[in-house]
Scaffold this active site. Structure first.
Site, PDB file in Angstrom:
ATOM      1  N   PRO A   2     -51.912 -35.822 -25.365  1.00  0.00           N
ATOM      2  CG  PRO A   2     -49.861 -36.751 -25.941  1.00  0.00           C
ATOM      3  CD  PRO A   2     -51.328 -36.920 -26.131  1.00  0.00           C
ATOM      4  NE  ARG A  12     -40.552 -17.460 -35.162  1.00  0.00           N
ATOM      5  CZ  ARG A  12     -40.530 -16.718 -34.057  1.00  0.00           C
ATOM      6  NH1 ARG A  12     -41.442 -15.797 -33.867  1.00  0.00           N
ATOM      7  NH2 ARG A  12     -39.618 -16.908 -33.132  1.00  0.00           N
TER       8      ARG A  12
END
Length: 61
Positions: A2, A12
Site C-alpha cells: 500500500p 507541519r
C-alpha cells in the site's frame, strides 16, 4: 504494498508528520491487513503560493 500519498500545506512539524505516518500505517494494517513494513506513506508539502482553492491562491487568502 500500500502507498498513501498525502498533500498538505507546508509548515507541519516533524513530530506531526511522524504521527501522521504512524496512524495512517496503523489504519492500513487494521483495515486492509497490510504488513506494517510494506506500507509507504508519502507526504508532499505544498507552499501556499502553489495551492489554489475557489479560484484563489492560499497565499492570497
Amino acid at each position: 504494498m500500500p502507498v498513501v500519498q498525502v498533500h498538505i500545506k507546508e509548515g507541519r512539524t516533524v513530530e506531526q508528520k511522524r504521527e501522521l505516518a504512524k496512524r495512517m500505517t496503523a489504519v492500513l494494517v487494521e483495515v486492509c491487513g497490510a504488513a506494517e513494513e510494506r506500507v509507504h506513506i508519502i507526504i508532499d508539502e505544498v507552499r501556499e503560493e502553489n495551492w489554489g482553492r475557489g479560484g484563489r491562491l492560499l497565499s492570497d487568502m
